[in-house]
Design a protein around this motif. Structure first.
Motif, PDB file in Angstrom:
ATOM      1  N   ARG B 200      -3.423  56.867   8.593  1.00 34.40           N
ATOM      2  CA  ARG B 200      -4.874  57.023   8.507  1.00 34.40           C
ATOM      3  C   ARG B 200      -5.481  55.708   8.039  1.00 34.40           C
ATOM      4  NH1 ARG B 200      -2.982  62.062   5.901  1.00 34.40           N
ATOM      5  NH2 ARG B 200      -3.762  61.595   3.799  1.00 34.40           N
ATOM      6  N   CYS B 201      -6.682  55.447   8.502  1.00 35.00           N
ATOM      7  CA  CYS B 201      -7.286  54.157   8.183  1.00 35.00           C
ATOM      8  C   CYS B 201      -8.743  54.311   7.770  1.00 35.00           C
ATOM      9  CB  CYS B 201      -7.190  53.247   9.405  1.00 35.00           C
ATOM     10  SG  CYS B 201      -7.983  51.657   9.156  1.00 35.00           S
ATOM     11  N   ASP B 202      -9.094  53.703   6.647  1.00 29.54           N
ATOM     12  CA  ASP B 202     -10.492  53.565   6.245  1.00 29.54           C
ATOM     13  C   ASP B 202     -10.808  52.075   6.261  1.00 29.54           C
ATOM     14  OD1 ASP B 202     -10.316  56.275   5.676  1.00 29.54           O
ATOM     15  OD2 ASP B 202      -9.970  55.947   3.537  1.00 29.54           O
ATOM     16  N   ASN B 204     -13.619  49.103   4.793  1.00 30.94           N
ATOM     17  CA  ASN B 204     -14.798  48.660   4.052  1.00 30.94           C
ATOM     18  C   ASN B 204     -15.407  47.504   4.824  1.00 30.94           C
ATOM     19  OD1 ASN B 204     -14.691  50.345   1.625  1.00 30.94           O
ATOM     20  ND2 ASN B 204     -12.760  49.288   1.249  1.00 30.94           N
ATOM     21  N   GLU B 220     -18.328  52.159   3.701  1.00 32.95           N
ATOM     22  CA  GLU B 220     -16.957  52.599   3.948  1.00 32.95           C
ATOM     23  C   GLU B 220     -16.921  53.520   5.164  1.00 32.95           C
ATOM     24  OE1 GLU B 220     -15.096  54.860   0.824  1.00 32.95           O
ATOM     25  OE2 GLU B 220     -13.095  54.344   1.517  1.00 32.95           O
ATOM     26  N   LYS B 222     -14.797  56.117   7.187  1.00 34.59           N
ATOM     27  CA  LYS B 222     -13.686  56.982   6.817  1.00 34.59           C
ATOM     28  C   LYS B 222     -12.920  57.503   8.024  1.00 34.59           C
ATOM     29  CE  LYS B 222     -13.211  58.501   2.737  1.00 34.59           C
ATOM     30  NZ  LYS B 222     -12.222  57.941   1.798  1.00 34.59           N
ATOM     31  N   ASN B 223     -11.595  57.608   7.829  1.00 36.15           N
ATOM     32  CA  ASN B 223     -10.735  58.407   8.701  1.00 36.15           C
ATOM     33  C   ASN B 223     -10.967  58.268  10.195  1.00 36.15           C
ATOM     34  OD1 ASN B 223      -8.966  59.503   6.920  1.00 36.15           O
ATOM     35  ND2 ASN B 223     -10.273  61.253   6.422  1.00 36.15           N
ATOM     36  N   THR B 255     -20.813  56.010   2.377  1.00 38.26           N
ATOM     37  CA  THR B 255     -19.644  56.359   3.168  1.00 38.26           C
ATOM     38  C   THR B 255     -20.111  56.877   4.509  1.00 38.26           C
ATOM     39  OG1 THR B 255     -18.446  56.918   1.163  1.00 38.26           O
ATOM     40  CG2 THR B 255     -17.556  57.752   3.211  1.00 38.26           C
ATOM     41  N   HIS B 257     -19.374  58.088   8.731  1.00 41.14           N
ATOM     42  CA  HIS B 257     -18.481  58.721   9.697  1.00 41.14           C
ATOM     43  C   HIS B 257     -18.856  58.212  11.081  1.00 41.14           C
ATOM     44  CE1 HIS B 257     -16.204  61.922  11.704  1.00 41.14           C
ATOM     45  NE2 HIS B 257     -17.252  62.053  12.489  1.00 41.14           N
TER      46      HIS B 257
END
Lengths: 95, 468
Positions: B200-202, B204, B220, B222-223, B255, B257
């Protein structure tokens, strides 16, 4: 180290504790007294003392990667207040 | 970018494929019936105690060495406190100020030479349980009626790798991830499949003016669950931030998506009021001091890293093909296939052989080399059939090489004449301007010759005759 009213409310919120308004000041005083007692340690000269992360002087307490039986599902779910579809059902989170 | 420089810091989670979980001996499996791999420890029943998985520690050390990290002489586990239904203890056992691995680097070959991406740390922790949101749109949190928690995944060994903000584009992030994935696969410590969540990769993301010191506000992402989404998501976010600064606006820390279907980015609802995890040393566990023999055993198991192989192959094929070969694990077969035209060998491996679904490890390199060399003189279908059979234990190229292409115009002309005579309507339409019909005639000739005709010659002869 003085504990403020805001500190008490913040820590209570993180711990999901509801402190009745009339008790906040009492909790503040008690937490302050605990910190003060622990703070005694900082009066000592500890420059040459290694920090302690565990009271036992041990390392590498581990197990080999060998499977052991898990619980039957009914038993795993026995204490669940609201099981559904073989799972722990919980209120919708964050929605 | 007109003067703007993207600054990207990646955080990668890798699930280890140990037989058992991190702190109990429940089986570590994927895809089983929910809540059939649990015990009092991973369900956080009172009075239970965690016992670390020795293999997970050794594998983390191995990964740390591959990332050129320093291995801690004495590492600690910490509690990271927060409330969420996927975390029954109310804390995750993780690592904080003394992780197993720190201060490493990872080399990523790129179009402008090698790029060295710093590694801040690689630490070991336990994965949370899996939560399925029911009743909302497409399993998303928002609008769900309730959630179902499956603790089979709870307690899976998880390595978190934190890279320095050294990545400069979405494409570079993709290359970094592909290489890292191939590395953990070759170290044999994870199956690293993004669609299964075992990688899995997040990211910044921030931007700054070229030459500017320090960093601006970051967001950030996410996912992102595929390499393409990582590259695309970062590219979209970089554009968004630059546009805001150019319009005189600020970037808000949040954060986000990335929705790959619409190519847009939206804020996620925030989980906690503020991240205040109150880390403290896990009192139920003593320190980990990786013994010298464990470290040396791990070191001895590390082969030549993918980045080094890509650099070698790039001299023979181009950068993209080199990445393709190495990150698909096909470079071992590539090395076994003789032939002067290395790009042709690489292309066949990456395209037709991959499409045939053949296991590269089972292919006889020498026989495949003969096929590749003959690819233009045997019928295309014969070539594809041969590739499809190339992993069979007793495969030989001989029968396929015997089927040569008919490229002799004298042999093809009667067939072509027959086809034209049989289709006067199409011939008239072609001559009237419908040149797209050429494909129809080529197809007819191929059918008549069972695919053995040389397509180039057929095209030439057909054009000549139709334009006559």
């Amino acid at each position: 180290m003085a504990i403020t009213r805001e500190d008490v409310l913040h820590v209570a919120a993180l711990a999901r504790l509801e402190i009745p308004e009339g008790e906040v000041e009492g909790v503040r005083e008690q937490l302050g007294a605990i910190l003060e007692a622990v703070g005694k340690v900082s009066e000592l000269d500890l420059a040459d003392v290694e920090p302690t992360s565990h009271p036992l002087d041990l390392v590498n307490q581990w197990a080999e990667d060998e499977p052991r039986p898990s619980l039957p599902r009914e038993e795993a779910l026995a204490n669940a207040p609201d099981p559904a579809d073989g799972s722990f059902r919980v209120p919708a989170v964050g929605g | 970018m007109n003067g703007w420089e993207p600054v990207i810091g990646l955080e990668i989670h890798v699930q280890l494929k140990t037989r058992t979980k991190m702190f109990c001996r429940c089986e570590n499996v994927w895809g089983e019936e929910p809540n059939t791999r649990t015990c009092p420890v991973c369900l956080a029943h009172p009075g239970t105690l965690p016992v670390p998985n020795k293999t997970a520690i050794e594998w983390t050390v191995k990964l740390g060495l591959a990332l050129d990290c320093e291995i801690a002489e004495r590492a600690l586990f910490h509690r990271k406190n927060y409330f969420y239904p996927d975390l029954p203890k109310g804390y995750q056992i993780s690592q904080y100020d003394v992780p197993l691995c720190s201060e490493g680097r990872f080399v990523v070959p790129g179009p402008d030479g090698d790029r060295e991406i710093g590694i801040v740390r690689a630490h070991l922790e336990e994965d949370a349980a899996k939560t399925i949101h029911v009743g909302g749109a497409a399993g998303r949190i928002h609008g769900a009626e309730y959630s179902l928690v499956d603790f089979n995944r709870g307690g899976t060994p998880l390595v978190e790798i934190v890279a320095k903000p050294d990545v400069r584009s979405g494409e570079e992030a993709r290359r970094f991830l592909q290489l890292l994935r191939q590395t953990v696969i070759e170290l044999d410590i994870s199956d690293a499949e993004m669609e299964k969540g075992s990688l899995r990769c997040d990211a910044n993301v921030s931007v700054r003016k070229a030459g500017e010191e320090g960093y601006r506000t970051k967001t950030e992402l996410k996912n992102m669950n595929s390499f393409k989404f990582v590259a695309d998501g970062i590219a979209v976010e970089v554009e968004r931030q630059i546009a805001r600064y150019q319009a005189g606006e600020e970037v808000m820390q949040q954060t986000l998506h990335f929705d790959p279907q619409t190519g847009t980015i939206a804020p996620l609802r925030s989980k906690e009021e503020a991240h205040d995890y109150r880390y403290f040393p896990e009192p139920d566990l003593v320190a980990v001091a990786p013994p010298a023999d464990m470290v040396e055993r791990a070191r001895a198991e590390i082969g030549e890293l993918p980045a080094a192989r890509i650099r070698r192959l790039e001299a023979e094929v181009d950068l993209d093909l080199a990445y393709g070969l190495v990150t698909s694990g096909r470079d071992a077969l590539y090395a076994r296939v003789p032939g002067d035209d290395r790009r042709a060998v690489a292309n066949v491996l990456m395209n037709q052989l991959a499409a045939a679904g053949v296991d590269p490890a089972a292919v006889d390199g020498a026989e495949l080399g003969r096929l590749v060399a003959a690819r233009e003189t045997i019928p295309r279908q014969t070539f594809l059939d041969a590739l499809g059979a190339s992993a069979d234990p007793d495969f030989t190229a001989d029968p396929y090489l015997a089927e040569t292409t008919v490229s002799d115009a004298a042999a093809l002309d009667p067939v072509i004449d027959g086809i034209l005579a049989a289709n006067p309507g199409q011939v008239e339409a072609y001559r009237g301007g419908k040149e797209g019909l050429l494909g129809f005639f080529v197809g007819q000739v191929m059918k008549e010759t069972q695919g053995k005709a040389d397509a180039r010659v057929v095209n030439e002869r057909l054009r000549e005759k139709l334009n006559a």
